[in-house]
Design an enzyme around this catalytic site. Structure first.
Site, PDB file in Angstrom:
ATOM      1  CB  ALA A 173      43.204  34.863  41.068  1.00 38.60           C
ATOM      2  N   GLY A 227      41.341  35.541  45.868  1.00 45.89           N
ATOM      3  CA  GLY A 227      42.074  34.293  46.083  1.00 45.89           C
ATOM      4  C   GLY A 227      42.965  34.343  47.322  1.00 45.89           C
ATOM      5  CD  GLU A 284      38.308  32.547  46.756  1.00 47.38           C
ATOM      6  OE1 GLU A 284      39.150  33.037  45.983  1.00 47.38           O
ATOM      7  OE2 GLU A 284      37.234  32.074  46.372  1.00 47.38           O
ATOM      8  CD  GLU A 311      36.759  36.784  44.393  1.00 48.30           C
ATOM      9  OE1 GLU A 311      36.174  37.513  45.225  1.00 48.30           O
ATOM     10  OE2 GLU A 311      37.617  35.952  44.724  1.00 48.30           O
TER      11      GLU A 311
HETATM   12  N1  DAK Z   1      46.386  40.605  40.074  1.00 51.98           N
HETATM   13  C1  DAK Z   1      47.402  41.098  39.363  1.00 51.98           C
HETATM   14  N2  DAK Z   1      48.139  42.148  39.749  1.00 51.98           N
HETATM   15  C2  DAK Z   1      47.823  42.724  40.919  1.00 51.98           C
HETATM   16  C3  DAK Z   1      46.760  42.257  41.736  1.00 51.98           C
HETATM   17  C4  DAK Z   1      46.018  41.127  41.265  1.00 51.98           C
HETATM   18  N3  DAK Z   1      45.045  40.566  41.970  1.00 51.98           N
HETATM   19  N4  DAK Z   1      46.686  43.045  42.827  1.00 51.98           N
HETATM   20  C5  DAK Z   1      47.671  43.936  42.706  1.00 51.98           C
HETATM   21  N5  DAK Z   1      48.355  43.758  41.582  1.00 51.98           N
HETATM   22  C6  DAK Z   1      49.491  44.525  41.077  1.00 51.98           C
HETATM   23  C7  DAK Z   1      49.042  45.862  40.516  1.00 51.98           C
HETATM   24  O1  DAK Z   1      48.548  45.709  39.211  1.00 51.98           O
HETATM   25  C8  DAK Z   1      50.331  46.632  40.575  1.00 51.98           C
HETATM   26  O2  DAK Z   1      51.155  46.208  39.514  1.00 51.98           O
HETATM   27  P1  DAK Z   1      51.975  47.259  38.581  1.00 51.98           P
HETATM   28  O3  DAK Z   1      50.936  48.144  38.022  1.00 51.98           O
HETATM   29  O4  DAK Z   1      52.897  47.936  39.557  1.00 51.98           O
HETATM   30  O5  DAK Z   1      52.668  46.373  37.603  1.00 51.98           O
HETATM   31  C9  DAK Z   1      50.989  46.127  41.862  1.00 51.98           C
HETATM   32  O6  DAK Z   1      50.353  44.881  42.134  1.00 51.98           O
HETATM   33  C10 DAK Z   1      50.736  47.039  43.046  1.00 51.98           C
HETATM   34  O7  DAK Z   1      49.344  47.242  43.165  1.00 51.98           O
HETATM   35  P2  DAK Z   1      48.672  48.690  43.206  1.00 51.98           P
HETATM   36  O8  DAK Z   1      49.544  49.702  42.541  1.00 51.98           O
HETATM   37  O9  DAK Z   1      47.277  48.549  42.736  1.00 51.98           O
HETATM   38  O10 DAK Z   1      48.710  48.974  44.784  1.00 51.98           O
HETATM   39  P3  DAK Z   1      47.706  49.868  45.621  1.00 51.98           P
HETATM   40  O11 DAK Z   1      48.291  49.974  46.972  1.00 51.98           O
HETATM   41  O12 DAK Z   1      47.367  51.125  44.908  1.00 51.98           O
HETATM   42  O13 DAK Z   1      46.345  49.006  45.720  1.00 51.98           O
HETATM   43  C11 DAK Z   1      45.082  46.985  46.063  1.00 51.98           C
HETATM   44  C12 DAK Z   1      46.362  47.768  46.397  1.00 51.98           C
HETATM   45  C13 DAK Z   1      45.221  45.584  46.689  1.00 51.98           C
HETATM   46  C14 DAK Z   1      43.866  47.676  46.696  1.00 51.98           C
HETATM   47  C15 DAK Z   1      44.895  46.913  44.531  1.00 51.98           C
HETATM   48  O14 DAK Z   1      46.109  46.418  43.985  1.00 51.98           O
HETATM   49  C16 DAK Z   1      43.813  45.993  44.128  1.00 51.98           C
HETATM   50  O15 DAK Z   1      42.622  46.339  44.209  1.00 51.98           O
HETATM   51  N6  DAK Z   1      44.188  44.808  43.631  1.00 51.98           N
HETATM   52  C17 DAK Z   1      43.244  43.846  43.103  1.00 51.98           C
HETATM   53  C18 DAK Z   1      42.528  43.168  44.232  1.00 51.98           C
HETATM   54  C19 DAK Z   1      41.518  42.216  43.714  1.00 51.98           C
HETATM   55  O16 DAK Z   1      40.532  42.567  43.042  1.00 51.98           O
HETATM   56  N7  DAK Z   1      41.743  40.957  44.056  1.00 51.98           N
HETATM   57  C20 DAK Z   1      40.834  39.893  43.668  1.00 51.98           C
HETATM   58  C21 DAK Z   1      41.306  39.328  42.376  1.00 51.98           C
HETATM   59  S1  DAK Z   1      40.113  38.258  41.709  1.00 51.98           S
HETATM   60  C22 DAK Z   1      38.379  31.651  39.655  1.00 51.98           C
HETATM   61  C23 DAK Z   1      39.580  31.499  40.233  1.00 51.98           C
HETATM   62  C24 DAK Z   1      39.996  32.403  41.121  1.00 51.98           C
HETATM   63  C25 DAK Z   1      39.269  33.499  41.419  1.00 51.98           C
HETATM   64  C26 DAK Z   1      38.046  33.650  40.838  1.00 51.98           C
HETATM   65  C27 DAK Z   1      37.591  32.735  39.961  1.00 51.98           C
HETATM   66  N8  DAK Z   1      37.963  30.742  38.671  1.00 51.98           N
HETATM   67  C28 DAK Z   1      38.932  30.507  37.634  1.00 51.98           C
HETATM   68  C29 DAK Z   1      36.557  30.536  38.468  1.00 51.98           C
HETATM   69  C30 DAK Z   1      39.823  34.495  42.237  1.00 51.98           C
HETATM   70  C31 DAK Z   1      39.684  35.770  41.810  1.00 51.98           C
HETATM   71  C32 DAK Z   1      40.421  36.821  42.432  1.00 51.98           C
HETATM   72  O17 DAK Z   1      41.199  36.643  43.340  1.00 51.98           O
END
Ligand code: DAK
Length: 260
Positions: free
Chosen positions: A66, A111, A114, A134
């Protein structure tokens, strides 16, 4: 091909949905989810689509989760609405009458994992990475991760992955049953298309019923699920597809199916 701002969808026997935010690693924001919902409308209303492939654009990510940037400033009500939207769209994928295949390249986190879990079949490239990060962000998984992951890989692995927020590579994902098959990145599209084509050749009503029976049966006592299967089985004898399929077998011919 229908192009929304963040999603594209082709409507044909094998429909292809692409999430198109490669610079943000295809992170899902409200707009992406709304467009995904609209793409599902097109698919559901088409009499042509037999099977659906979902992929992320670019080589780095399926979906990195997400959109944290959009999500971080939400209040409780907005977050609940976002969660409801995500849950509704993912549940729609899971219960879509046509089977859905996730073609997972690169990151499938939060997400994104998921979304893959909501699909019926998951093929991954060797560079795929799965995880539910998360709890490291201060939230539990919110788009069905606690439920679908546990149902697919069992509560032990699901708890380990969710509680540690540890990412796993495709070989481990294969070992625990999170994905069906792992292939080289350059072969992913070909392999996914091949399984999709094979599904698209089968009798469409029987394919749709089989998906629904497996889904519904998993939530029922076996006795009720078997009765559901019997009733569904019987109803297919009122279809042309059943007549054509069995007639063709007896005559040693290839069947033609018209979803009738
Ligand atoms: N959201 C927003 N931007 C993201 C992103 C994300 N999940 N993942 C990557 N990006 C963006 C980065 O911010 C970066 O943007 P700029 O800085 O260039 O503008 C661009 O994508 C490239 O990413 P990186 O520079 O970080 O690339 P790397 O190769 O260094 O790293 C990575 C890749 C996938 C390891 C890293 O980007 C990362 O850790 N990303 C976050 C992964 C993450 O934590 N995903 C889970 C998100 S939480 C709910 C509803 C839904 C959910 C939960 C609750 N309710 C409402 C209750 C779901 C939650 C999630 O999915």
């Amino acid at each position: 091909m229908t192009e929304f701002t963040q999603i594209s969808v082709s409507i044909e026997a094998v429909a292809e949905v692409t999430i198109n935010r490669p610079k943000q690693l295809n992170a899902l924001n409200s707009q992406t989810l709304t467009e995904l919902d609209q793409a599902l409308d097109l698919i559901e209303n088409s009499n042509e689509v037999r099977v659906v492939i979902i992929r992320g654009s670019g080589e780095k990510a399926f979906v990195a989760g997400a959109d944290i940037k959009e999500m971080k400033d939400k209040g409780a009500i907005e977050a609940t609405e976002f969660s409801r939207l995500g849950n509704a769209v993912f549940q729609r994928i899971a219960t879509l009458r046509q089977p859905v295949i996730a073609a997972v390249n690169g990151f499938a986190l939060g997400g994104g994992c998921e979304l893959a879990l909501a699909c019926d079949i998951r093929y991954a490239s060797e560079n795929a990475v799965f995880g539910q990060p998360e709890v490291g962000l201060g939230i539990p998984p919110g788009f069905g991760g606690t439920q679908r992951l546990a149902r697919l890989v069992g509560p032990g692995y699901a708890k380990e992955l969710i509680l540690t927020a540890r990412n796993i590579k495709s070989d481990e994902a294969l070992r625990i049953g999170l994905v069906n098959k792992v292939v080289a990145l350059e072969d992913l599209d070909k392999e996914v298309k091949s399984v999709a084509d094979r599904i698209a050749k089968q009798a469409p009503i029987a394919v749709e019923s089989s998906k629904a029976l497996i889904n519904q049966g998993l939530d029922l006592p076996l006795e009720h699920a078997l009765e559901l299967e019997a009733l569904s089985f019987g109803s297919h004898f009122a279809t042309e597809d059943q007549k054509n399929g069995m007639e063709a077998f007896v005559n040693k011919e290839k069947p033609t199916f018209n979803r009738k």
